[in-house]
Scaffold this motif. Structure first.
Motif, PDB file in Angstrom:
ATOM      1  N   GLY A 111      -8.950   1.048  -0.129  1.00 26.96           N
ATOM      2  CA  GLY A 111      -8.649  -0.230   0.511  1.00 26.96           C
ATOM      3  C   GLY A 111      -8.358  -1.343  -0.491  1.00 26.96           C
ATOM      4  O   GLY A 111      -8.264  -2.521  -0.121  1.00 26.96           O
ATOM      5  N   THR A 147      -2.618   8.150   0.831  1.00 26.28           N
ATOM      6  CA  THR A 147      -3.726   8.235  -0.141  1.00 26.28           C
ATOM      7  C   THR A 147      -4.692   9.349   0.261  1.00 26.28           C
ATOM      8  O   THR A 147      -5.122  10.145  -0.587  1.00 26.28           O
ATOM      9  N   ASP A 179      -5.731  -5.000  -0.895  1.00 25.29           N
ATOM     10  CA  ASP A 179      -6.047  -6.398  -0.560  1.00 25.29           C
ATOM     11  C   ASP A 179      -6.534  -7.116  -1.822  1.00 25.29           C
ATOM     12  O   ASP A 179      -6.180  -8.268  -2.091  1.00 25.29           O
ATOM     13  N   PHE A 185      -3.770  -1.639  -5.300  1.00 27.96           N
ATOM     14  CA  PHE A 185      -4.752  -0.570  -5.496  1.00 27.96           C
ATOM     15  C   PHE A 185      -4.783  -0.033  -6.931  1.00 27.96           C
ATOM     16  O   PHE A 185      -5.777   0.519  -7.374  1.00 27.96           O
ATOM     17  N   SER A 219       0.857  -1.192   0.000  1.00 30.18           N
ATOM     18  CA  SER A 219       0.000   0.000   0.000  1.00 30.18           C
ATOM     19  C   SER A 219       0.890   1.238   0.000  1.00 30.18           C
ATOM     20  O   SER A 219       2.103   1.148   0.196  1.00 30.18           O
ATOM     21  N   ALA A 220       0.249   2.385  -0.143  1.00 33.70           N
ATOM     22  CA  ALA A 220       0.954   3.652   0.039  1.00 33.70           C
ATOM     23  C   ALA A 220       1.383   3.777   1.505  1.00 33.70           C
ATOM     24  O   ALA A 220       0.782   3.147   2.386  1.00 33.70           O
TER      25      ALA A 220
HETATM   26  N1  ASP Z   1      -3.734   3.144  -0.331  1.00 30.56           N
HETATM   27  C1  ASP Z   1      -5.105   2.797  -0.705  1.00 30.56           C
HETATM   28  C2  ASP Z   1      -6.084   3.349   0.310  1.00 30.56           C
HETATM   29  O1  ASP Z   1      -5.676   3.943   1.289  1.00 30.56           O
HETATM   30  C3  ASP Z   1      -5.285   1.316  -0.916  1.00 30.56           C
HETATM   31  C4  ASP Z   1      -4.985   0.438   0.284  1.00 30.56           C
HETATM   32  O2  ASP Z   1      -4.242   0.843   1.178  1.00 30.56           O
HETATM   33  O3  ASP Z   1      -5.473  -0.703   0.293  1.00 30.56           O
HETATM   34  O4  ASP Z   1      -7.265   3.252   0.092  1.00 30.56           O
END
Ligand code: ASP
Ligand code: ADP
Ligand code: MG
Length: 465
Positions: free
Chosen positions: A211, A48, A214, A196, A42-43
């Motif tokens: 999200g 994000t 995943d 993502f 993820s970031a």
């Molecule tokens: N960075 C993205 C979010 O915050 C995706 C993730 O973390 O799953 O939504």
């Protein structure tokens, strides 16, 4: 070969990324001669959200404040990289960060000039978080002595063009992932990519929705026929309830695919709602693990049965629910009425979560209010429409929920005195879903949790056979 996904908190700073490197190194050594793992990141935690705020700021027309925030983000990424890598490894990643932030600044400038951020532009901006964090994690793994190779997720995950909530095209994704990743695994490399993020067939950047990392991990696991998909996060696994709502929530060691999918769909944020589908389709087990307690067993999600006979496995909840009630005497005994109602939601691409009907009315819940106004206008063409917001949804989930009629009675009794706005239980009976006022959510969840898990006899002592 396994796919390991690390969420935002797991890659929030240098110390966290060092933990990630240790986990990946252990997995690499356990894997013997075969390559891998595939690492999906993820970031960096909170990035994000910041990128989306930057887009909104720039939309006001003045790029200055937005660019100041970009400078802060750049400093944070550079500092994190500096803590993790040196020499040639760091130089490669630094160049990538420089290029990435030049792109972010260009997008911010364009948004400010146009006073407009279309979903396509928002995706280009939001995707930067994973494209940047991935380069830092690749450098950290290389620094830890692993032969790590970064692969841009836009070369792997092919999607449609529904920007900000794109749907993957599975055949194309399988082909691309196999073509790009398999040769690297055969060379014994650890492959790192960003979650993502995807791209349309024409190469335009998309995202899979908030999200969605995943989901990326599950897609890549399915595309590469992985042995297991691991979701590394900041809690011990799937808990019996959202720990931010119920302090006493405890670990659920095993879930069936169906239970996990229901919980994720009804608000268990630890899994993106669409994660289970690709894994279940190929029967690939999913494990949820804690980056900060790597020795803990976590939650294993696999094909049932093989579970102890507890009626309720876990609770899930979602705030910010809107109930729309559509009333019409024309509904009485009418064919095609519900089709007409649901066509309106389809037209505005708004998913409906819970449905309950009476003789002349149908109530539905939505959590995406973006198109509420035109939806109400369209429904008002043939019915009376009532809208109630500040509602919350509670789902009580368990494969064996329907086997004991007393369970439903216990659920309702536990909520005595709390007004229930909607109750829905399908014939398949894997869950009951209740809609109540948002202000009652916390005490409803606390009481339900005590009723379902408060006594040792009811604890979800589930062990996968
Ligand atoms: N960075 C993205 C979010 O915050 C995706 C993730 O973390 O799953 O939504
Ligand atoms: P990541 O950044 O690792 O993807 P998320 O914040 O998306 O992590 O998901 C993990 C969070 O999900 C936990 O910190 C917890 O607050 C929340 N959560 C909600 N419901 C549950 C549940 N039933 N079990 C575990 N965590 C849950
Ligand atoms: Mg998440």
């Amino acid at each position: 070969m396994r796919v390991l996904k690390f969420g935002g908190t797991s890659v929030a700073d240098g110390a966290a990324i060092r933990r990630v490197a240790a986990i990946v190194a252990d997995e690499r050594h356990a894997g013997g001669d075969q390559g891998g793992p595939v690492v999906v990141v993820s970031a960096l935690g909170g990035v994000t959200d910041r990128l989306l705020q930057i887009g909104a700021l720039a939309q006001c027309g003045d790029a200055g404040p937005a660019l100041e925030q970009v400078a802060d983000l750049e400093a944070r990424h550079r500092q994190t990289l500096g803590e993790l890598a040196a020499g040639e490894t760091a130089r490669i990643a630094r160049d990538a960060l420089e290029e990435g932030f030049a792109r972010v600044r260009a997008i911010v400038g364009a948004v400010a000039v146009l006073h407009e951020a279309s979903p396509r532009t928002v995706d280009a901006l939001a995707a930067s978080g994973e494209l940047l964090s991935g380069r830092i994690v690749t450098a950290a793994l290389a620094e830890a002595g692993l032969s790590a190779q970064w692969v841009d997720p836009r070369q792997l995950v092919c999607t449609d063009d529904q920007f900000t909530a794109a749907t993957p095209l599975m055949d194309e994704t399988c082909r691309q992932a196999a073509w790009c990743v398999r040769p690297l695994l055969e060379q014994g490399r650890v492959v790192v990519t960003g979650g993502f993020v995807g791209a349309t067939g024409r190469g335009v950047t998309t995202t899979l929705g908030r999200g969605g990392s995943d989901y990326s991990a599950a897609l890549l696991g399915a595309a590469l026929s992985a042995d297991e998909i691991q979701i590394w996060t900041d809690v011990d696994g799937m808990l019996t309830a959202d720990p931010r709502v119920v302090g006493e929530a405890r670990l659920v060691p095993f879930l069936s695919f169906a239970e996990a999918a229901e919980l994720a769909y009804f608000g268990a944020k630890v899994l993106h709602p669409r994660t289970i589908q690709p894994a279940a389709a190929q029967n690939i087990p999913v494990r949820i693990l804690n980056t900060f307690r790597p020795g803990a067993a976590g939650t294993r999600i696999a094909d049932g049965p093989g579970v102890a006979p507890a009626a309720v496995t876990a609770l899930a909840c979602k705030r910010g629910i809107t109930v729309i009630t559509i009333t019409s005497t024309r509904m009485l005994m009418a064919f095609g009425y519900l089709r007409r109602v649901f066509e309106v939601f389809e037209r505005y691409r708004t998913p409906v979560d819970v449905v309950s009907t009476s003789e002349v009315s149908v109530s539905v819940t939505i959590d995406d209010r973006r198109h509420l106004e035109p939806i109400v206008a369209a429904l008002s063409g043939f019915a009376e429409v009532g809208v109630a917001d500040e509602r919350a949804l509670v789902a009580v989930v368990g494969d064996r929920f329907g086997e004991d009629p007393a369970t439903f009675a216990r659920v309702v009794r536990a909520l005595e005195g709390i007004p229930l706005r909607l109750v829905s239980q399908a014939d398949a009976r894997r869950n009951v879903t209740l809609v109540l006022d948002e202000r009652d959510l916390s005490r409803a969840m606390t009481r339900l949790h005590a009723e379902c898990f408060g006594h040792p006899a009811h604890a979800p002592a589930r062990v996968h056979a």
